[in-house]
Motif scaffolding. Structure first.
Motif, PDB file in Angstrom:
ATOM      1  N   LEU A  77       0.840  -1.202   0.000  1.00 23.40           N
ATOM      2  CA  LEU A  77       0.000   0.000   0.000  1.00 23.40           C
ATOM      3  C   LEU A  77       0.875   1.251   0.000  1.00 23.40           C
ATOM      4  O   LEU A  77       0.619   2.190  -0.757  1.00 23.40           O
ATOM      5  N   CYS A  78       1.902   1.270   0.831  1.00 29.29           N
ATOM      6  CA  CYS A  78       2.790   2.439   0.882  1.00 29.29           C
ATOM      7  C   CYS A  78       3.527   2.629  -0.438  1.00 29.29           C
ATOM      8  O   CYS A  78       3.709   3.764  -0.898  1.00 29.29           O
ATOM      9  N   ALA A  79       3.951   1.531  -1.051  1.00 25.05           N
ATOM     10  CA  ALA A  79       4.643   1.627  -2.337  1.00 25.05           C
ATOM     11  C   ALA A  79       3.717   2.203  -3.409  1.00 25.05           C
ATOM     12  O   ALA A  79       4.099   3.116  -4.154  1.00 25.05           O
ATOM     13  N   ALA A  80       2.495   1.680  -3.480  1.00 25.98           N
ATOM     14  CA  ALA A  80       1.549   2.146  -4.507  1.00 25.98           C
ATOM     15  C   ALA A  80       1.116   3.588  -4.250  1.00 25.98           C
ATOM     16  O   ALA A  80       1.140   4.425  -5.157  1.00 25.98           O
ATOM     17  N   ALA A  81       0.733   3.881  -3.022  1.00 22.52           N
ATOM     18  CA  ALA A  81       0.295   5.239  -2.697  1.00 22.52           C
ATOM     19  C   ALA A  81       1.450   6.221  -2.826  1.00 22.52           C
ATOM     20  O   ALA A  81       1.259   7.360  -3.265  1.00 22.52           O
ATOM     21  N   GLY A  82       2.657   5.787  -2.475  1.00 21.91           N
ATOM     22  CA  GLY A  82       3.825   6.651  -2.609  1.00 21.91           C
ATOM     23  C   GLY A  82       4.101   6.991  -4.059  1.00 21.91           C
ATOM     24  O   GLY A  82       4.436   8.132  -4.392  1.00 21.91           O
ATOM     25  N   PHE A  83       3.946   6.014  -4.922  1.00 23.35           N
ATOM     26  CA  PHE A  83       4.194   6.283  -6.345  1.00 23.35           C
ATOM     27  C   PHE A  83       3.146   7.224  -6.926  1.00 23.35           C
ATOM     28  O   PHE A  83       3.467   8.132  -7.679  1.00 23.35           O
ATOM     29  N   TYR A  84       1.897   7.014  -6.573  1.00 24.26           N
ATOM     30  CA  TYR A  84       0.810   7.791  -7.176  1.00 24.26           C
ATOM     31  C   TYR A  84       0.355   8.975  -6.323  1.00 24.26           C
ATOM     32  O   TYR A  84      -0.638   9.626  -6.645  1.00 24.26           O
ATOM     33  N   TYR A  85       1.074   9.291  -5.267  1.00 23.43           N
ATOM     34  CA  TYR A  85       0.684  10.352  -4.331  1.00 23.43           C
ATOM     35  C   TYR A  85       0.463  11.690  -5.037  1.00 23.43           C
ATOM     36  O   TYR A  85      -0.459  12.416  -4.720  1.00 23.43           O
ATOM     37  N   ARG A  86       1.307  12.011  -6.006  1.00 22.03           N
ATOM     38  CA  ARG A  86       1.202  13.303  -6.710  1.00 22.03           C
ATOM     39  C   ARG A  86       0.726  13.128  -8.154  1.00 22.03           C
ATOM     40  O   ARG A  86       1.017  13.954  -9.008  1.00 22.03           O
ATOM     41  N   ILE A  87      -0.023  12.087  -8.433  1.00 23.82           N
ATOM     42  CA  ILE A  87      -0.441  11.786  -9.806  1.00 23.82           C
ATOM     43  C   ILE A  87      -1.324  12.879 -10.404  1.00 23.82           C
ATOM     44  O   ILE A  87      -1.418  13.019 -11.611  1.00 23.82           O
ATOM     45  N   GLY A  88      -1.926  13.704  -9.560  1.00 27.31           N
ATOM     46  CA  GLY A  88      -2.783  14.786 -10.038  1.00 27.31           C
ATOM     47  C   GLY A  88      -2.054  15.827 -10.866  1.00 27.31           C
ATOM     48  O   GLY A  88      -2.683  16.601 -11.586  1.00 27.31           O
ATOM     49  N   ILE A  89      -0.724  15.839 -10.819  1.00 28.73           N
ATOM     50  CA  ILE A  89       0.042  16.803 -11.622  1.00 28.73           C
ATOM     51  C   ILE A  89      -0.149  16.574 -13.112  1.00 28.73           C
ATOM     52  O   ILE A  89       0.082  17.483 -13.899  1.00 28.73           O
ATOM     53  N   LEU A  90      -0.597  15.391 -13.482  1.00 23.17           N
ATOM     54  CA  LEU A  90      -0.807  15.094 -14.904  1.00 23.17           C
ATOM     55  C   LEU A  90      -1.852  16.007 -15.527  1.00 23.17           C
ATOM     56  O   LEU A  90      -1.802  16.277 -16.724  1.00 23.17           O
ATOM     57  N   GLU A  91      -2.800  16.461 -14.734  1.00 19.84           N
ATOM     58  CA  GLU A  91      -3.890  17.274 -15.267  1.00 19.84           C
ATOM     59  C   GLU A  91      -3.814  18.722 -14.842  1.00 19.84           C
ATOM     60  O   GLU A  91      -4.715  19.502 -15.150  1.00 19.84           O
ATOM     61  N   GLY A  92      -2.765  19.112 -14.103  1.00 26.14           N
ATOM     62  CA  GLY A  92      -2.641  20.495 -13.651  1.00 26.14           C
ATOM     63  C   GLY A  92      -3.706  20.828 -12.611  1.00 26.14           C
ATOM     64  O   GLY A  92      -4.478  19.980 -12.185  1.00 26.14           O
ATOM     65  N   GLY A  93      -3.749  22.075 -12.204  1.00 24.77           N
ATOM     66  CA  GLY A  93      -4.745  22.496 -11.217  1.00 24.77           C
ATOM     67  C   GLY A  93      -4.513  21.837  -9.874  1.00 24.77           C
ATOM     68  O   GLY A  93      -3.375  21.648  -9.448  1.00 24.77           O
ATOM     69  N   SER A  94      -5.579  21.486  -9.208  1.00 25.59           N
ATOM     70  CA  SER A  94      -5.499  20.881  -7.876  1.00 25.59           C
ATOM     71  C   SER A  94      -4.953  19.457  -7.959  1.00 25.59           C
ATOM     72  O   SER A  94      -5.593  18.570  -8.531  1.00 25.59           O
ATOM     73  N   ILE A  95      -3.786  19.254  -7.375  1.00 24.35           N
ATOM     74  CA  ILE A  95      -3.180  17.927  -7.399  1.00 24.35           C
ATOM     75  C   ILE A  95      -4.067  16.922  -6.677  1.00 24.35           C
ATOM     76  O   ILE A  95      -4.231  15.789  -7.125  1.00 24.35           O
ATOM     77  N   THR A  96      -4.673  17.352  -5.581  1.00 23.00           N
ATOM     78  CA  THR A  96      -5.498  16.436  -4.791  1.00 23.00           C
ATOM     79  C   THR A  96      -6.734  15.997  -5.570  1.00 23.00           C
ATOM     80  O   THR A  96      -6.989  14.796  -5.729  1.00 23.00           O
ATOM     81  N   GLU A  97      -7.514  16.949  -6.052  1.00 23.16           N
ATOM     82  CA  GLU A  97      -8.752  16.614  -6.773  1.00 23.16           C
ATOM     83  C   GLU A  97      -8.470  15.794  -8.020  1.00 23.16           C
ATOM     84  O   GLU A  97      -9.142  14.800  -8.289  1.00 23.16           O
ATOM     85  N   ASN A  98      -7.480  16.223  -8.791  1.00 19.91           N
ATOM     86  CA  ASN A  98      -7.161  15.507 -10.022  1.00 19.91           C
ATOM     87  C   ASN A  98      -6.592  14.122  -9.730  1.00 19.91           C
ATOM     88  O   ASN A  98      -6.885  13.171 -10.448  1.00 19.91           O
ATOM     89  N   GLY A  99      -5.786  14.021  -8.674  1.00 21.25           N
ATOM     90  CA  GLY A  99      -5.236  12.722  -8.303  1.00 21.25           C
ATOM     91  C   GLY A  99      -6.323  11.732  -7.923  1.00 21.25           C
ATOM     92  O   GLY A  99      -6.297  10.574  -8.339  1.00 21.25           O
ATOM     93  N   VAL A 100      -7.277  12.198  -7.138  1.00 28.47           N
ATOM     94  CA  VAL A 100      -8.397  11.331  -6.749  1.00 28.47           C
ATOM     95  C   VAL A 100      -9.206  10.933  -7.975  1.00 28.47           C
ATOM     96  O   VAL A 100      -9.568   9.762  -8.137  1.00 28.47           O
ATOM     97  N   ARG A 101      -9.449  11.877  -8.849  1.00 27.08           N
ATOM     98  CA  ARG A 101     -10.228  11.582 -10.061  1.00 27.08           C
ATOM     99  C   ARG A 101      -9.514  10.535 -10.932  1.00 27.08           C
ATOM    100  O   ARG A 101     -10.134   9.582 -11.412  1.00 27.08           O
ATOM    101  N   ILE A 102      -8.208  10.695 -11.125  1.00 31.78           N
ATOM    102  CA  ILE A 102      -7.446   9.732 -11.919  1.00 31.78           C
ATOM    103  C   ILE A 102      -7.467   8.360 -11.248  1.00 31.78           C
ATOM    104  O   ILE A 102      -7.687   7.340 -11.904  1.00 31.78           O
ATOM    105  N   ALA A 103      -7.239   8.329  -9.950  1.00 34.49           N
ATOM    106  CA  ALA A 103      -7.212   7.059  -9.215  1.00 34.49           C
ATOM    107  C   ALA A 103      -8.568   6.348  -9.272  1.00 34.49           C
ATOM    108  O   ALA A 103      -8.628   5.129  -9.433  1.00 34.49           O
ATOM    109  N   GLN A 104      -9.659   7.104  -9.167  1.00 30.27           N
ATOM    110  CA  GLN A 104     -10.991   6.500  -9.256  1.00 30.27           C
ATOM    111  C   GLN A 104     -11.257   5.991 -10.666  1.00 30.27           C
ATOM    112  O   GLN A 104     -11.812   4.907 -10.844  1.00 30.27           O
ATOM    113  N   ARG A 105     -10.858   6.772 -11.653  1.00 27.89           N
ATOM    114  CA  ARG A 105     -11.052   6.360 -13.046  1.00 27.89           C
ATOM    115  C   ARG A 105     -10.298   5.061 -13.339  1.00 27.89           C
ATOM    116  O   ARG A 105     -10.788   4.209 -14.074  1.00 27.89           O
TER     117      ARG A 105
END
Length: 170
Positions: A77-105
């Motif tokens: 879990l730590c490895a996966a969450a650590g890798f994707y922790y800042r994944i929201g940067i792919l879409e710009g704007g809010s890293i948190t909102e975009n990261g959650v959206r990408i992870a849910q998708r």
């Protein structure tokens, strides 16, 4: 007769519940391993987006897993969450909102999505040991990346950065 029947039903339900729960845990473990594989599409997308962010994610993932092992937390879990922790940067704007959206998708495990939603403590503070580990390791890696080789050449400087980061996030 009714009590015996009720007891038998409880035993049967308990056995089936344990079988279902162990199957669910194995499936979550498999999904977590899958999203960490080199060929996973979102991982490749991050690598194409920014080599620096990709290497940052790899460092956080690796260190978070090692820290989790030390405190007997969930390493995968730590490895996966650590890798994707800042994944929201792919879409710009809010890293948190975009990261959650990408992870849910991408149908990431709920625990990974929760940790991503707690990014940098913007909306919520870390709610689990694994989330706290990822949060602190990300902060530490950010600081280490800012320093040059000369600054970080001594063990004393490295230790001070680590202690300062732990104090900042504790």
């Amino acid at each position: 007769y009714g009590a015996a029947e009720g007891l038998l039903t409880d035993v049967v339900l308990l056995v089936f519940y344990q079988a279902i729960a162990s199957g669910r845990d194995a499936e979550l473990s498999d999904v977590t391993e899958d999203i960490l594989e080199e060929g996973y599409p979102v991982r490749r997308e991050l690598k194409q987006f920014s080599k620096a962010d990709y290497h940052h994610a790899e460092r956080v993932s690796s260190l978070a897993a090692k820290c989790a092992a030390l405190v007997e937390a969930d390493e995968k879990l730590c490895a996966a969450a650590g890798f994707y922790y800042r994944i929201g940067i792919l879409e710009g704007g809010s890293i948190t909102e975009n990261g959650v959206r990408i992870a849910q998708r991408e149908c990431f495990p709920e625990a990974v999505i929760r940790i991503i939603s707690e990014y940098n403590g913007e909306r919520a503070l870390p709610s689990s040991t694994e989330s706290a580990i990822v949060h602190m390791v990300d902060g530490l890696v950010k600081k280490l990346e800012l320093f040059d080789e000369n600054t970080m050449s001594s063990d004393w400087n490295q230790d001070m950065v680590i202690y300062q980061t732990l104090n900042d996030f504790s």
